[in-house]
Scaffold this motif. Structure first.
Motif, PDB file in Angstrom:
ATOM      1  N   LEU A 168       0.811  -1.223   0.000  1.00 15.03           N
ATOM      2  CA  LEU A 168       0.000   0.000   0.000  1.00 15.03           C
ATOM      3  C   LEU A 168       0.846   1.276   0.000  1.00 15.03           C
ATOM      4  N   MET A 169       1.883   1.340   0.839  1.00 16.63           N
ATOM      5  CA  MET A 169       2.692   2.557   0.859  1.00 16.63           C
ATOM      6  C   MET A 169       3.538   2.683  -0.402  1.00 16.63           C
ATOM      7  N   ALA A 170       3.970   1.553  -0.948  1.00  9.66           N
ATOM      8  CA  ALA A 170       4.701   1.590  -2.216  1.00  9.66           C
ATOM      9  C   ALA A 170       3.802   2.139  -3.320  1.00  9.66           C
ATOM     10  N   GLU A 171       2.567   1.657  -3.372  1.00  7.70           N
ATOM     11  CA  GLU A 171       1.629   2.156  -4.375  1.00  7.70           C
ATOM     12  C   GLU A 171       1.257   3.610  -4.109  1.00  7.70           C
ATOM     13  N   LEU A 197      -4.230   5.519   0.117  1.00 13.05           N
ATOM     14  CA  LEU A 197      -3.279   4.409   0.212  1.00 13.05           C
ATOM     15  C   LEU A 197      -2.318   4.594   1.384  1.00 13.05           C
ATOM     16  N   GLN A 198      -1.880   5.835   1.585  1.00 11.72           N
ATOM     17  CA  GLN A 198      -0.965   6.093   2.689  1.00 11.72           C
ATOM     18  C   GLN A 198      -1.645   5.871   4.038  1.00 11.72           C
ATOM     19  N   LEU A 199      -2.888   6.298   4.144  1.00 19.00           N
ATOM     20  CA  LEU A 199      -3.634   6.113   5.390  1.00 19.00           C
ATOM     21  C   LEU A 199      -3.798   4.626   5.704  1.00 19.00           C
ATOM     22  N   LEU A 200      -4.221   3.852   4.714  1.00 17.89           N
ATOM     23  CA  LEU A 200      -4.401   2.421   4.915  1.00 17.89           C
ATOM     24  C   LEU A 200      -3.075   1.727   5.199  1.00 17.89           C
ATOM     25  N   GLY A 201      -2.048   2.071   4.412  1.00 23.39           N
ATOM     26  CA  GLY A 201      -0.739   1.447   4.594  1.00 23.39           C
ATOM     27  C   GLY A 201      -0.123   1.762   5.944  1.00 23.39           C
ATOM     28  N   SER A 202      -0.202   3.021   6.343  1.00 24.10           N
ATOM     29  CA  SER A 202       0.345   3.427   7.640  1.00 24.10           C
ATOM     30  C   SER A 202      -0.374   2.707   8.778  1.00 24.10           C
TER      31      SER A 202
END
Length: 244
Positions: free
Chosen positions: A82-85, A112-117
């Motif tokens: 997610l953070m890569a994307e 994506l950053q919110l979910l990945g974090s």
């Protein structure tokens, strides 16, 4: 929550047309270079998919699902997927987001950053609670750096997102520059931590030493490709800020 306003679009010069922040300016780019950049983007997604897949398969190997396995799943999905994307979504050469408007790229980036974090930090906390001794390995130390900078980058990103509204308190360029560097440090640290994870005896025994080395190389390659565009933007903004 609205992730973009007309004020931001007026304030920010990051337009996808004739932007110097692109690795290759769209209308005037060399065809061979465009093909190279697109090919590298495809390769990066393939390497990300293979790396995330092998890590998830490792967690579902024979045995019960414990805190360590949950930690691996959440952190790999959070950081390496997610953070890569999230980072790639802002690249002018990213396949799935290249046709989106800038405002939609930003919206995708923040979601994506919110979910990945959230996944990555949750995975880290689960492992912290499961252990009595913490950060006594390089894997754990880089994971701690990644977790701290992920949190800082997310908070700092709010200032970057609302740069126009906060311009009297924080210079817009400063908030964007710091967000880029914090996010890059977080992602690189997470990738280094993953490499040390692949180097653990448990993974080498389950797979093979050759396979472990292969996925360490995969992680290093896609991490390098992903951070190129943010670093180009970082240096471009830094130079422009000193020229003003």
């Amino acid at each position: 929550m609205s992730l973009a306003t007309n004020h931001i679009d007026d304030f920010d010069a990051e337009k996808m047309k004739d932007s110097k922040e692109m690795l290759v300016p769209g209308a005037h780019s060399d065809v061979k270079l465009k093909i190279f950049n697109s090919s590298m983007n495809v390769l990066t997604h393939i390497l990300i998919g293979c790396t995330v897949a092998i890590a998830v398969l490792f967690t579902f190997r024979e045995g019960e699902m414990n805190a360590t396995r949950i930690h691996i799943i959440l952190c790999v999905l959070g950081y390496q997927l997610l953070m890569a994307e999230s980072i790639l979504s802002l690249s002018p050469h990213n396949g799935w987001s290249s046709s989106l408007k800038l405002v939609h790229k930003r919206r995708a980036h923040w979601i994506l950053q919110l979910l990945g974090s959230g996944l990555a930090i949750a995975g880290s906390i689960i492992k912290i609670l499961d252990k009595s001794i913490h950060w006594n390995t390089l894997h754990g130390q880089f994971a701690l750096v990644a977790m701290v900078f992920t949190g800082v980058s997310f908070i700092n990103g709010l200032a970057s997102l609302y740069a126009y509204e906060l311009r009297r308190l924080i210079p817009g360029v400063l908030s964007k520059i710091t967000h880029i560097i914090f996010g890059t440090v977080a992602f690189v640290s997470a990738s280094i931590s993953l490499c040390y994870g692949f180097d653990k005896n448990s993974f080498r025994t389950w797979s093979t030493s050759e396979m472990a080395d292969t996925f360490i190389a995969f992680t290093a390659i896609f991490t390098f490709v992903i951070i190129v565009n943010p670093l180009v933007v970082f240096f471009d903004k830094t130079v422009k800020s000193f020229q003003r």
